[in-house]
Scaffold this motif. Structure first.
Motif, PDB file in Angstrom:
ATOM      1  N   LEU A  39      -5.925  -7.454  53.224  1.00 10.29           N
ATOM      2  CA  LEU A  39      -5.849  -8.835  53.700  1.00 10.29           C
ATOM      3  C   LEU A  39      -4.597  -9.489  53.136  1.00 10.29           C
ATOM      4  O   LEU A  39      -4.271  -9.301  51.970  1.00 10.29           O
ATOM      5  CB  LEU A  39      -7.062  -9.622  53.210  1.00 10.29           C
ATOM      6  N   ARG A  78      -8.312  -2.455  65.813  1.00 10.51           N
ATOM      7  CA  ARG A  78      -8.473  -1.025  65.532  1.00 10.51           C
ATOM      8  C   ARG A  78      -8.544  -0.178  66.804  1.00 10.51           C
ATOM      9  O   ARG A  78      -8.163   0.984  66.801  1.00 10.51           O
ATOM     10  CB  ARG A  78      -9.737  -0.804  64.699  1.00 10.51           C
ATOM     11  N   ARG A 138     -12.944 -16.211  61.316  1.00  6.72           N
ATOM     12  CA  ARG A 138     -13.837 -15.366  62.084  1.00  6.72           C
ATOM     13  C   ARG A 138     -15.291 -15.804  61.921  1.00  6.72           C
ATOM     14  O   ARG A 138     -16.046 -15.882  62.889  1.00  6.72           O
ATOM     15  CB  ARG A 138     -13.623 -13.923  61.608  1.00  6.72           C
ATOM     16  N   PHE A 181      -2.756   4.506  63.258  1.00  7.63           N
ATOM     17  CA  PHE A 181      -2.060   4.326  61.979  1.00  7.63           C
ATOM     18  C   PHE A 181      -1.952   5.661  61.272  1.00  7.63           C
ATOM     19  O   PHE A 181      -2.918   6.400  61.145  1.00  7.63           O
ATOM     20  CB  PHE A 181      -2.824   3.327  61.106  1.00  7.63           C
ATOM     21  N   ALA A 227     -12.384   3.827  58.493  1.00  2.61           N
ATOM     22  CA  ALA A 227     -12.545   2.397  58.738  1.00  2.61           C
ATOM     23  C   ALA A 227     -11.758   1.948  59.956  1.00  2.61           C
ATOM     24  O   ALA A 227     -12.200   1.063  60.674  1.00  2.61           O
ATOM     25  CB  ALA A 227     -12.091   1.616  57.505  1.00  2.61           C
ATOM     26  N   ILE A 228     -10.599   2.577  60.211  1.00  4.88           N
ATOM     27  CA  ILE A 228      -9.811   2.099  61.343  1.00  4.88           C
ATOM     28  C   ILE A 228     -10.231   2.745  62.661  1.00  4.88           C
ATOM     29  O   ILE A 228      -9.597   2.532  63.682  1.00  4.88           O
ATOM     30  CB  ILE A 228      -8.293   2.260  61.124  1.00  4.88           C
ATOM     31  N   THR A 229     -11.297   3.514  62.649  1.00  4.95           N
ATOM     32  CA  THR A 229     -11.836   3.993  63.922  1.00  4.95           C
ATOM     33  C   THR A 229     -12.818   2.944  64.439  1.00  4.95           C
ATOM     34  O   THR A 229     -12.963   1.878  63.859  1.00  4.95           O
ATOM     35  CB  THR A 229     -12.586   5.316  63.757  1.00  4.95           C
ATOM     36  N   ARG A 230     -13.510   3.299  65.504  1.00  4.09           N
ATOM     37  CA  ARG A 230     -14.472   2.346  66.054  1.00  4.09           C
ATOM     38  C   ARG A 230     -15.779   2.340  65.292  1.00  4.09           C
ATOM     39  O   ARG A 230     -16.672   1.553  65.596  1.00  4.09           O
ATOM     40  CB  ARG A 230     -14.801   2.728  67.489  1.00  4.09           C
ATOM     41  N   PRO A 233     -10.360  -7.542  63.202  1.00  4.40           N
ATOM     42  CA  PRO A 233      -9.967  -6.172  62.880  1.00  4.40           C
ATOM     43  C   PRO A 233     -10.553  -5.154  63.860  1.00  4.40           C
ATOM     44  O   PRO A 233      -9.895  -4.190  64.207  1.00  4.40           O
ATOM     45  CB  PRO A 233     -10.513  -5.965  61.464  1.00  4.40           C
ATOM     46  N   THR A 287     -13.462 -10.328  56.283  1.00  5.69           N
ATOM     47  CA  THR A 287     -13.505 -11.514  57.134  1.00  5.69           C
ATOM     48  C   THR A 287     -14.747 -11.560  58.014  1.00  5.69           C
ATOM     49  O   THR A 287     -15.004 -12.560  58.662  1.00  5.69           O
ATOM     50  CB  THR A 287     -12.267 -11.571  58.040  1.00  5.69           C
ATOM     51  N   GLU A 288     -15.495 -10.447  58.046  1.00  2.77           N
ATOM     52  CA  GLU A 288     -16.684 -10.443  58.891  1.00  2.77           C
ATOM     53  C   GLU A 288     -17.830 -11.218  58.248  1.00  2.77           C
ATOM     54  O   GLU A 288     -17.833 -11.463  57.053  1.00  2.77           O
ATOM     55  CB  GLU A 288     -17.138  -8.998  59.106  1.00  2.77           C
ATOM     56  N   GLU A 338     -10.500   5.004  54.463  1.00  4.72           N
ATOM     57  CA  GLU A 338      -9.660   4.087  55.234  1.00  4.72           C
ATOM     58  C   GLU A 338      -9.390   4.628  56.625  1.00  4.72           C
ATOM     59  O   GLU A 338      -9.302   3.868  57.590  1.00  4.72           O
ATOM     60  CB  GLU A 338      -8.351   3.851  54.491  1.00  4.72           C
ATOM     61  N   MET A 339      -9.271   5.938  56.714  1.00  7.32           N
ATOM     62  CA  MET A 339      -9.049   6.526  58.035  1.00  7.32           C
ATOM     63  C   MET A 339     -10.296   6.367  58.908  1.00  7.32           C
ATOM     64  O   MET A 339     -10.215   6.228  60.117  1.00  7.32           O
ATOM     65  CB  MET A 339      -8.692   8.006  57.895  1.00  7.32           C
ATOM     66  N   ARG A 352      -0.110  -1.784  56.010  1.00 11.27           N
ATOM     67  CA  ARG A 352      -1.559  -1.730  55.765  1.00 11.27           C
ATOM     68  C   ARG A 352      -2.236  -3.030  56.209  1.00 11.27           C
ATOM     69  O   ARG A 352      -3.369  -3.020  56.669  1.00 11.27           O
ATOM     70  CB  ARG A 352      -1.837  -1.459  54.285  1.00 11.27           C
ATOM     71  N   PRO A 409     -15.205  -5.211  56.748  1.00  8.93           N
ATOM     72  CA  PRO A 409     -14.050  -6.091  56.526  1.00  8.93           C
ATOM     73  C   PRO A 409     -14.495  -7.427  55.939  1.00  8.93           C
ATOM     74  O   PRO A 409     -15.529  -7.966  56.333  1.00  8.93           O
ATOM     75  CB  PRO A 409     -13.482  -6.296  57.929  1.00  8.93           C
ATOM     76  N   VAL A 453      -6.399  -9.885  60.797  1.00  9.39           N
ATOM     77  CA  VAL A 453      -7.235 -10.481  59.759  1.00  9.39           C
ATOM     78  C   VAL A 453      -8.601 -10.862  60.331  1.00  9.39           C
ATOM     79  O   VAL A 453      -9.629 -10.534  59.757  1.00  9.39           O
ATOM     80  CB  VAL A 453      -6.542 -11.730  59.177  1.00  9.39           C
ATOM     81  N   LEU A 497      -6.225  -2.817  56.883  1.00 13.06           N
ATOM     82  CA  LEU A 497      -6.767  -2.216  55.667  1.00 13.06           C
ATOM     83  C   LEU A 497      -6.614  -3.120  54.455  1.00 13.06           C
ATOM     84  O   LEU A 497      -7.160  -2.850  53.399  1.00 13.06           O
ATOM     85  CB  LEU A 497      -6.083  -0.881  55.397  1.00 13.06           C
ATOM     86  N   PRO A 528      -0.863   6.873  57.669  1.00 10.00           N
ATOM     87  CA  PRO A 528      -0.454   6.422  56.338  1.00 10.00           C
ATOM     88  C   PRO A 528       0.522   7.404  55.704  1.00 10.00           C
ATOM     89  O   PRO A 528       0.689   8.511  56.206  1.00 10.00           O
ATOM     90  CB  PRO A 528      -1.767   6.403  55.565  1.00 10.00           C
TER      91      PRO A 528
END
Ligand SMILES: Nc1ncnc2c1ncn2[C@@H]1O[C@H](COP(=O)(O)OP(=O)(O)O)[C@@H](O)[C@H]1O
Ligand SMILES: [Mg+2]
Lengths: 556, 320
Positions: B64, B85, A345, B90, A141-144, B81, A282-283, A138-139, B57, A280, B78, B62, B92
């Protein structure tokens, strides 16, 4: 940049100082500042490394410190050196004049293949599964980093390991060659086969790891993967020892190159599938996969046509078509599990005009469009193959034992695909509606249907005649296994009307599906929010800004 | 980083719009909406299991939502993202780390993952190491760090790409008092630097001093969204006040008893207690009256209700 750091004051209170002197930064946080040629090289190297996948850099650093990697590497070295010593001792003193390269080579092959087929795929599986499991993913995933970069980073580090193992075994291979008894091309072919197999297994391991949510499933899949790699090790060893080392192989370059290309296309497919799994929700996670599958089909058709042409065996066409049916059936089952609801999206890219909708909808995510994509692509493939087959058929090259005409093959195979896939879709639809998008119901339904298709007619036989019929008859049309086997027969499928029957039933099931399918075309294009357009523009400006800043920096 | 071409986003930096998340039978987040303007610190407070982590989250892309949406700088977590990002740091509540990695390598990895290259990367690395005070620890393996140091490393990771918005999930949990004070100082500095911060805790007093506003959430529902002072004011229709005077209280008692909004007047020695129904802005008038009557007022203040009492009241539904 005239940035006044509000942090300077704070940091002096937070970071402990040694006797008033600041603690030096670690080398990672320093710009390469060497003088002269060395410094220049250092800077160039630093620039090059910046382009590498960060995951590759991280894992290379980690594995240098990891005990597990060092142990395997030394095991490999010890095993190959040990084998060399044993070889020399047993063959001495004949080794000086007897060609004994082959025997040594078998040992090296075994040692290398253990590392390449068993160790590397399992490590790759564990590596991604652990990230997903322990929350480190998860860490990331939130990067680029995009999902594709993450998966390919894992693949890159697996490739780095392969490279290291190869280089460890390389001196041994050179030694082998010098001992004679084995040709250079044999050694090279073996290495290529080992590499390609390892790549396919590793990428497959990565796909599996993205499915492994939760400990039980992960353990289950790990056992499955172990079984697969051990099986592959066994089969490949048999194949290489029997077929490759016997040095009786021959053929053209394309004959080797095309199948390898097909295998490599599966590596790309698996990696993309893994990336789609972790991207993600929604992609748009489907279009890329569909494009890759289309390319795969083209590669497959080229390979099959080349094989049929080179060997003058029309059976290749029959085989090629059968494999297309199997492939699209399997893909179609997975596509059934796609989400029915599309995110705004995705809908931003939904084709908006009637014409583009006709042409492009099939590429958009969703089970309905996917179903149509599978069927239409499969049909296009089969027709191409059949046309090639007919060409050969009519030009009447000595394709001797004719088998089944390509026309009937199209009817039979498309009928099977329409029928079985259509049924899977119809039966699993209510379940998917209740449980949401998941692959499990379609897979289970698919397996059950295939099983029933084979067993069903035999049960009818037993009920009617008291025993299973030994001769093929139209009652067994749903038995794909037996029917396919008949198409390879030199007399061809008899009675040939079976293919027509299968086609009619399949088309009927398809028609029912199509009626239900129309409901999926309620989708409308969604406008891109102003804020997103604005952000896109800002991003472009910022990128142009940094680019020009870089230029001015390098000029000065 | 901020090129002159860019006009910063004028709307709220963080926005939740009727956010709802359902896990099976639990409504972890239930129709929660709030906004956080640029440069302010929003404290997100609620007991364990209230839904803080879940909503954070979702904001951090992370998870939905079942319905509703969450925005960072006007961009949907949503549907966009990837854009969110880039702007978001973030932290956690629990984070896994890699084995065989030291702090510098860890930060370097995330710097590269965030697309930082060349000088920009080394500059940010040095800044983060200084800011979090990790410079002396940079070659230490992560697994050997203390809890406080791990928190700082995690914060450093969240800061490495210089995000405009920070989401910190219970950063103070499990820290010793010294580390807590450091953390508070760090957050104040970040807020002064213009970062927008959403920070959660299950202890109100932990956040009261550094937050511009707090939201109180329980069982997925946002019960209050106010400044700490406003929460205190709102929690009671009548505010208890104390006047400490120099000399004889009778004159003061006389003046106060003539004011119609003053009730429950009593005195103990030189301290006079009373209640008033008027808001904070009009309480000054009472003081004026006392001064006009030449009462020598030494102190004039509300009786402070402890934050924990307040929290209990809000979460048990006494105040809505
Ligand atoms: N992945 C999940 N699956 C099922 N229930 C969950 C999940 N995550 C959180 N919950 C439930 O949602 C509620 C809110 O949890 P959480 O957001 O972690 O609360 P907080 O962070 O305020 O302590 C809890 O009742 C928790 O059990
Ligand atoms: Mg929590």
């Amino acid at each position: 940049m005239s940035e006044v750091d509000p942090a300077t004051e704070l940091s002096s209170s937070l970071s402990p100082q040694v006797d008033g002197a600041a603690i030096p930064y670690p080398s990672l946080a320093l710009d390469p500042d060497g003088q002269g040629l060395v410094g220049k090289l250092e800077r160039v190297f630093d620039g090059l490394v910046s382009h590498l996948n960060p995951i590759l850099i991280k894992e290379a650093r980690q594995s240098l410190k990891s005990r597990q990697f060092l142990i395997t590497f030394f095991l490999l070295l010890t095993a190959s050196v040990g084998w060399t010593v044993i070889g020399i001792v047993t063959y001495s003193p004949d080794i000086y004049y007897l060609p004994s390269g082959m025997d040594l080579m078998s040992g090296y092959y075994l040692v290398l293949s253990m590392a390449m087929f068993v160790f590397i795929p399992l490590v790759a599986f564990r590596s991604l599964a652990a990230e997903l499991d322990e929350g480190t993913y998860e860490m990331l995933a939130i990067t680029r980093l995009s999902a594709w970069r993450i998966v390919s980073g894992k693949m890159n580090s697996a490739c780095l390991q392969m490279l290291i193992y190869f280089s460890a075994i390389f001196p041994c291979l050179a030694f082998c060659y010098l001992l004679r008894g084995i040709g250079l091309s044999t050694i090279m072919l073996t290495m290529v086969l080992v590499l390609v197999t390892s790549l396919v297994l590793t990428s497959f391991g990565l796909v599996l790891s993205t499915i492994a949510k939760g400990r039980t499933l992960q353990t289950f899949l790990l056992v499955g993967l172990v079984a697969l790699v051990v099986f592959t090790e066994f089969m490949m060893s048999l194949f290489i020892m029997e077929e490759v080392f016997s040095e009786r192989w021959s053929g053209t370059f394309l004959g080797y190159f095309l199948p390898i290309l097909v295998a490599l296309s599966f590596v790309v497919l698996f990696l993309s599938a893994a990336a789609s799994r972790i991207a993600p929700v929604t992609e748009n996670r489907s279009t890329r996969l569909r494009a890759i599958m289309l390319v795969q089909q083209v590669l497959w058709i080229v390979t099959i046509v080349y094989a049929a042409w080179a060997t003058e065996e029309i059976e290749f066409i029959t085989l090629g078509m059968m494999m297309l049916t199997v492939y699209w059936f399997f893909v179609g089952i997975l596509v059934c599990g796609e989400a029915r609801e599309l995110s705004p999206r995705v809908l931003r890219e939904w084709p908006s005009t009637y014409a583009t909708r006709m042409l492009l909808s099939w590429w958009m995510p969703g089970p309905g469009t996917g179903f149509m994509f599978c069927l239409s692509t499969a049909m296009a493939g089969m027709i191409t193959l059949a046309a090639m087959g007919l060409l050969a058929w009519s030009s009447n090259v000595t394709l001797g034992n004719s088998g089944t005409s390509p026309i009937y093959l199209i009817l039979l195979n498309s009928g099977y695909l329409f029928g079985y896939l259509g049924l899977v879709r119809l039966i699993s639809m209510p379940m998917l509606k209740r449980w949401g998008p998941t692959f499990v119901p379609p897979i289970i339904v698919g397996v059950l249907l295939l099983f029933l298709g084979v067993v069903g007619p035999s049960v009818v036989d037993v009920v009617l005649a008291g025993r299973v019929s030994g001769t093929y008859n139209p009652l067994h049309a749903s038995n794909w296994f037996w029917t396919w086997e008949k198409t390879f027969n030199s007399q061809g499928l008899r009675p040939i009307e079976v293919s027509l029957m299968v086609f009619i039933v399949g088309t009927f099931i398809l028609a029912v599906n199509l009626i239900l399918l129309f409901r999926e075309f309620k989708f409308q294009r969604v406008a891109v929010p102003d804020r997103v357009t604005e952000d896109k523009r800002e991003q472009r400006l910022a990128e142009a800004g940094t680019a020009s800043a870089d230029e001015s920096e390098s000029v000065s | 980083m901020n090129s002159p071409l860019r006009t910063p986003w004028q709307g709220p930096m963080i926005e939740l719009q009727q956010l709802t998340k359902v896990f099976g039978d639990t409504r972890a987040v239930n129709n929660v909406s709030f906004m956080v303007p640029r440069g302010s610190v929003f404290g997100y407070i609620g007991p364990n299991g209230a839904g803080k982590t879940t909503s954070m989250r979702i904001l951090s892309t992370l998870e939905l939502p079942t319905s509703g949406d969450a925005f960072i700088e006007g961009l949907s977590s949503v549907n966009d993202p990837d854009r969110v990002r880039r702007r978001l740091g973030f932290m956690p509540d629990a984070f896994g780390t890699y084995s065989d990695t030291n702090c510098a390598e860890y930060l370097d990895f995330f710097a590269r993952s965030n697309g930082l290259v060349g000088r920009e990367r080394t500059r940010r690395l040095r800044w983060v190491m200084d800011f979090t005070g990790l410079r002396s620890m940079s070659e230490k393996p992560i697994n050997g760090l203390s809890k406080g140091m791990r928190q700082r490393l995690c914060l450093g990771r969240a800061l490495i790409h210089d995000p405009s918005t920070l989401i910190l999930d219970e950063p103070a949990a499990g820290l010793d008092p010294r580390a807590r004070i450091d953390l508070r100082q760090i957050i104040r500095t970040l807020a002064a630097d213009g970062k927008t911060i959403l920070i959660s805790s299950h202890i109100l007093s932990e956040l009261a001093e550094m937050c511009d506003r707090v939201g109180i959430i329980e069982r997925g529902t946002l019960l209050a969204n106010d400044t700490v002072a406003g929460l205190k004011g709102k929690s009671k229709p009548h505010q208890d006040l104390i006047v400490l005077i120099d000399g004889d209280p009778t004159a003061a008692m006389q003046v106060l008893s003539e004011i119609p909004t003053v009730a429950n007047l009593e005195h103990r020695g030189q301290a006079i207690h009373f209640q008033t129904g008027v808001g904070a802005d009009r309480r000054i008038e009472i003081l004026h009256r006392l001064c006009d009557a030449r009462v020598r007022v030494l102190e004039y203040r509300p009786v402070d209700e402890s934050l924990e009492d307040l929290f209990l009241k809000v979460t048990t539904g006494q105040v809505q």
